[in-house]
Design a protein around this motif. Structure first.
Motif, PDB file in Angstrom:
ATOM      1  N   PHE A  16     -33.684 -20.688   4.501  1.00 31.57           N
ATOM      2  CA  PHE A  16     -32.343 -20.336   4.036  1.00 31.57           C
ATOM      3  C   PHE A  16     -32.479 -19.298   2.924  1.00 31.57           C
ATOM      4  O   PHE A  16     -33.277 -19.484   1.998  1.00 31.57           O
ATOM      5  N   SER A  17     -31.701 -18.225   3.000  1.00 29.37           N
ATOM      6  CA  SER A  17     -31.736 -17.176   1.986  1.00 29.37           C
ATOM      7  C   SER A  17     -30.317 -16.726   1.681  1.00 29.37           C
ATOM      8  O   SER A  17     -29.520 -16.480   2.597  1.00 29.37           O
ATOM      9  N   SER A  18     -30.010 -16.590   0.395  1.00 35.64           N
ATOM     10  CA  SER A  18     -28.669 -16.172  -0.005  1.00 35.64           C
ATOM     11  C   SER A  18     -28.623 -14.660  -0.195  1.00 35.64           C
ATOM     12  O   SER A  18     -29.454 -14.091  -0.905  1.00 35.64           O
ATOM     13  N   PHE A  19     -27.639 -14.041   0.441  1.00 34.28           N
ATOM     14  CA  PHE A  19     -27.424 -12.609   0.306  1.00 34.28           C
ATOM     15  C   PHE A  19     -26.030 -12.354  -0.261  1.00 34.28           C
ATOM     16  O   PHE A  19     -25.366 -13.268  -0.738  1.00 34.28           O
ATOM     17  N   ARG A  20     -25.600 -11.113  -0.208  1.00 35.78           N
ATOM     18  CA  ARG A  20     -24.377 -10.708  -0.897  1.00 35.78           C
ATOM     19  C   ARG A  20     -23.160 -11.525  -0.490  1.00 35.78           C
ATOM     20  O   ARG A  20     -22.437 -12.055  -1.326  1.00 35.78           O
ATOM     21  N   GLU A  21     -22.936 -11.672   0.818  1.00 35.11           N
ATOM     22  CA  GLU A  21     -21.726 -12.340   1.274  1.00 35.11           C
ATOM     23  C   GLU A  21     -21.976 -13.726   1.860  1.00 35.11           C
ATOM     24  O   GLU A  21     -21.054 -14.534   1.935  1.00 35.11           O
ATOM     25  N   GLY A  22     -23.172 -13.999   2.299  1.00 32.62           N
ATOM     26  CA  GLY A  22     -23.409 -15.277   2.949  1.00 32.62           C
ATOM     27  C   GLY A  22     -24.840 -15.739   2.822  1.00 32.62           C
ATOM     28  O   GLY A  22     -25.724 -15.013   2.345  1.00 32.62           O
ATOM     29  N   VAL A  23     -25.058 -16.973   3.239  1.00 31.01           N
ATOM     30  CA  VAL A  23     -26.406 -17.538   3.311  1.00 31.01           C
ATOM     31  C   VAL A  23     -26.921 -17.358   4.731  1.00 31.01           C
ATOM     32  O   VAL A  23     -26.241 -17.719   5.704  1.00 31.01           O
ATOM     33  N   ASP A  24     -28.086 -16.770   4.844  1.00 28.70           N
ATOM     34  CA  ASP A  24     -28.708 -16.511   6.141  1.00 28.70           C
ATOM     35  C   ASP A  24     -29.611 -17.683   6.508  1.00 28.70           C
ATOM     36  O   ASP A  24     -30.413 -18.151   5.698  1.00 28.70           O
ATOM     37  N   ILE A  25     -29.471 -18.171   7.734  1.00 26.13           N
ATOM     38  CA  ILE A  25     -30.330 -19.238   8.266  1.00 26.13           C
ATOM     39  C   ILE A  25     -31.225 -18.625   9.337  1.00 26.13           C
ATOM     40  O   ILE A  25     -30.731 -17.962  10.256  1.00 26.13           O
ATOM     41  N   GLU A  26     -32.509 -18.853   9.216  1.00 27.62           N
ATOM     42  CA  GLU A  26     -33.445 -18.378  10.231  1.00 27.62           C
ATOM     43  C   GLU A  26     -34.347 -19.532  10.643  1.00 27.62           C
ATOM     44  O   GLU A  26     -34.886 -20.246   9.793  1.00 27.62           O
TER      45      GLU A  26
END
Length: 885
Positions: A550-560
């Protein structure tokens, strides 16, 4: 066709199944593998020449030659990047210790054209003083960019001591002193000696027919004469430098303390290689690894990595550690060596041994999801080991490794007497104030060259069959769970793997009052749940070679996420658990906080990241969610309760979208997800944000951020751009591709990189999300070249605004982007991400098929109108960070 030998791979379920090896009469080895899962083909040409073939005084000549092979041939005196771009090819190259490789992936109708271009530059490269002078500046810019990194400087010093009498001790890119002295005849002689059929491997994977393709290969490459290649004197393990008890100590400007250690290992043919890889996996792979528990869980380190290198000649084992804040390297090094001593003296557990084997096997299978990775694996095996089937033998030998083997190789190869180590101890950095002012120009007489006419490019392209825009991409099925969570599912049974991509509307924009909170929350989702601690969660994934992040970016949290399809339940069970039941244990949060503080220090010591941060904060006002970035003060103020509250407030099913692509049945996965996630309920209202208006600068706003101990500067130019829903979005994509979407095929790249040699890379982009992100131009230059590069960029922007682009340029970039689209979608990760973001932006499922036509429907008038409204050369924010000129 003249063929010396041609034989298929053995039958059976192996990584090299359906591979055919063919050797032309001139010695060219050709490996072909038909993979009919997507309408694309990967072509790679690998040469047996790299740093291994260099001598003191000529370090970096293989890398310099790699750059020159993009400068054109006698028959095609044009930047090859433009030709590859016209084909829509995802093309690049790299130089390493044992090889130099050139690779590209295209739609299947461009296969013949790509083969013709690779054949042309195998023997006909244009290498003269003018081309070399320009590209020498580019290479030096690249090398100086590496020197900005303390990790690079420490690694280089350690390798030079570990391999004092061997080319592996030389930097692959070379040294500035050596590169400056290269002459055109010297480089040309190197090219003539090593770039020949008998010293190369051509690999073709993807959607093609073998017999007809081999006929094209014979026609393109068959007439080249066989050339003898001078033998390279090989070294033994004993020829490496002896270990030294005392570390190299670098005391230089920097942000964090670093440790690097190197141990000599045997070459790729040695029977101990599989056992060494298992040893490495047990020591360094994942949260359950011994290094992680001894160094990171103890709070001594913020980051640790290790890897074993197996090459033509004796390799090495590399360990790199970033110390946690306020931790001394002597203690860290002692614990590191104690951890190694344990594995030398005591057998590893059966669980560790099995986990390492599963991880290594799963990694090989997962890496073969994409046809270009399949091609790279085949080429690497053939070049380094002399047999493309090496991976199959490796997997068989891996299975036979015992706990006793692991203990034996650890004791034999990780001896302290053979160790070479280095410490980086940062010297005190003084505060560097910002200085602002109007832009200055040091090249007032600069006049940009005319844009390259696409007709000139077209005359050098090999014939290409006529193709029409197709919409063959299968559409995902959309499922909405009972709680509003959206899921997009796409079956793909071409490999036994599953790719997960997800989005939660809980990104950095939501932590304006507590910068860093969103990132810490995402980082700690896997730190523990109501029923499992961090190690148990990690073990479930690592035991089957799966991954979840899980990584937090500008607008949302990305799940990979990824897994073998047989382990999809483990991946989804873990995902569901952490989304609903994360508990954020106090000690885990504190350790994560320390790692984040260490990462912040490294970010503020990186010219590129500091420039990007400063640039964005200059664009957006302090009340705008995009202005927020973590500081040491804001991170230290965050508590475990803050994470729990943020999680409960923002991690909601209605704010979550999941995409799965891979080997599963839609119905079965739908039922499973409803069972796992259907009971997850939202509490309270969905959070919303206020985005104040962003005013553009009225004139050029210039900021310089001087940094101590840097050799290059990174510059950002731009302002607030557009959002994804802007009607000018597709027009902006098109004119940006002309401006700087591709360094080797754009106006910025042609002028500032190719003609003037001022930068290793220059790009432009629109970061268009749900809200308007920046329009940015990014480049890296030597400090003495930055003003000329900025001036040249401003003139090119004025030229673009005043004259727009031409009809032929529009037609070319439409064709480029449309041709490259199926190549992107052939990669499961990119396909899943594209499906996901279309849903995030509220686009229909059919958008993934309609994208090419959307581009082709844009007219020249629409593009030039978008340029007039979006390009403002005299109202830019310009931020430069790095070495002082």
């Amino acid at each position: 066709m003249t063929v010396v030998s041609s034989h298929p791979s053995p039958a059976g379920d192996t990584l090299t199944k359906n591979v055919q090896q063919t050797t032309l009469s001139n010695g060219l080895t050709v490996l072909t593998k038909e993979v009919h899962t997507a309408p694309v083909v990967s072509v790679q040409v690998w040469y047996r020449v790299g740093a291994r073939n260099e001598k003191p005084g000529s370090s970096g000549i293989a890398h310099q030659l790699e750059h020159l092979l993009f400068k054109g041939t006698h028959q095609r005196p044009i930047q090859f990047g433009r030709l590859f771009s016209a084909l829509g090819s995802d093309s690049n190259a790299f130089t390493s210790y044992d090889m130099t490789a050139y690779f590209g992936t295209v739609s299947r109708d461009k296969l013949e054209a790509l083969l013709v271009l690779e054949a042309d530059r195998m023997r006909n490269a244009r290498i003269d003083a003018e081309q070399l002078a320009s590209e020498q500046r580019v290479v030096i810019s690249e090398l100086q960019g590496y020197e900005n990194s303390p990790e690079y400087r420490l690694g280089k010093a350690v390798m030079q001591r570990a391999f004092p009498n061997h080319p592996y001790g030389l930097s692959v890119g070379g040294s500035k002193a050596d590169v400056e002295k290269f002459t055109a005849p010297q480089v040309k002689d190197y090219y003539d000696r090593f770039y020949c059929p008998s010293n190369a491997v051509l690999v073709i994977t993807g959607d093609f027919e073998t017999a007809s393709t081999l006929a094209v290969v014979e026609q393109a490459f068959g007439d080249f004469a066989a050339s003898p290649v001078e033998p390279v004197i090989t070294a033994s393990l004993d020829a490496q430098g002896e270990g030294t008890p005392d570390p190299i100590i670098l005391r230089e400007p920097g942000s964090t303390s670093l440790l690097e250690a190197v141990y000599p290992l045997p070459n790729v043919h040695h029977p101990d290689v599989p056992a060494l890889d298992i040893m490495d996996s047990i020591l360094s792979a994942g949260r359950n690894s011994r290094f992680y528990q001894a160094l990171i869980d103890s709070g001594l380190a913020s980051y640790v990595s290790a890897y074993a290198v197996a090459l033509m000649e004796p390799g090495w084992y590399n360990i790199s550690v970033v110390a946690a804040p306020d931790q001394d390297l002597e203690t860290l090094d002692r614990v590191l060596q104690e951890t190694i001593t344990v594995i030398q003296q005591q057998p590893v557990s059966a669980e560790e041994l099995l986990r390492a084997k599963v991880q290594l096997k799963a990694s090989l299978i997962l890496s073969n999801r994409e046809i270009d990775h399949q091609a790279s694996q085949l080429a690497y095996n053939q070049i380094v080991s002399g047999d493309y089937r090496y991976s199959d033998r490796y997997l068989a030998h891996l299975e036979a490794v015992t706990a006793a083997d692991v203990q034996r190789v650890a004791a034999q190869y990780l001896k302290s007497s053979q160790r070479t180590s280095g410490w980086f101890e940062p010297s005190q950095l003084t505060d560097q104030p910002f200085s602002g002012g109007p832009a200055t120009q040091t090249a007032e007489d600069f006049s940009p060259s005319e844009p390259v006419d696409p007709a000139v490019v077209a005359q050098y392209l090999p014939p290409i069959p006529d193709a029409t825009v197709s919409s063959t991409q299968a559409l995902p099925e959309k499922v909405v769970l009972s709680n509003g969570l959206r899921v997009l599912l796409l079956e793909d049974h071409s490999s036994p793997t599953v790719t997960l991509s997800g989005y939660i509307q809980a990104g950095n924009s939501f932590d304006l009052q507590s910068p860093g909170l969103a990132g810490l929350t995402a980082d700690n989702l896997l730190s523990g749940t109501q029923t499992k601690d961090a190690l148990t969660l990690a073990k479930a994934l690592e035991n089957c070679g799966a991954g979840l992040d899980f990584s937090s970016f500008r607008e949302g949290v990305d799940i990979e996420g990824y897994a073998l399809s047989s382990n999809i339940s483990v991946l989804l069970d873990t995902l569901a658990d952490v989304l609903q039941n994360a508990t954020f244990p106090e000690q885990e949060v504190l350790r994560s906080q320390q790692r984040t503080l260490s990462g912040l220090k490294m970010e503020l010591d990186d010219p590129g990241r500091l420039a990007r941060r400063t640039f964005q904060q200059r664009i957006y006002p302090a009340t705008h969610p995009f202005h927020s970035f973590p500081t040491e003060e804001s991170l230290r103020a965050i508590t475990r309760d803050d994470l729990q509250h943020f999680y409960q407030t923002h991690y909601l099913p209605r704010q979550t979208i999941l995409t799965l692509v891979g080997d599963f049945k839609v119905g079965e996965i739908t039922d499973k997800l409803e069972h796992l996630l259907g009971a997850w309920q939202s509490q309270g209202s969905v959070p919303s944000l206020s985005f104040p208006e962003v005013t553009q600068p009225s004139e050029i706003d210039r900021l310089q951020v001087p940094m101590t101990g840097k050799s290059q500067v990174v510059t950002y130019l731009g302002y607030c751009g557009i959002n994804r829903h802007d009607p000018r979005y597709y027009a902006a994509l098109l004119f940006n591709q002309v401006l700087g979407g591709d360094t080797l095929a754009s106006r910025l790249g042609t002028e500032i990189r190719d003609r003037q040699g001022l930068t290793y890379g220059i790009y432009s982009y629109f970061a268009a999300g749900e809200q308007a992100g920046p329009f940015a131009i990014q480049m890296q230059t030597s400090p003495e070249d930055s003003e000329q590069a900025i001036s040249s960029t401003l003139m090119l922007l004025r030229q673009l605004r005043e004259s727009g682009i031409t009809a032929s340029e529009l037609e070319t970039v439409q064709r480029t982007l449309v041709n490259s689209y199926p190549v992107d979608l052939a990669a499961p990760d990119l396909l899943a991400q594209r499906i996901l973001m279309n849903e995030v932006h509220g686009l229909p499922l059919t958008a993934i098929q309609e994208f090419p036509q959307k581009l082709n429907d844009i007219s020249l008038d629409e593009v030039n109108a978008a340029i007039e409204s979006l390009i403002h050369p005299d109202k830019l924010i310009i931020v430069t960070a790095g070495a002082q000129s």
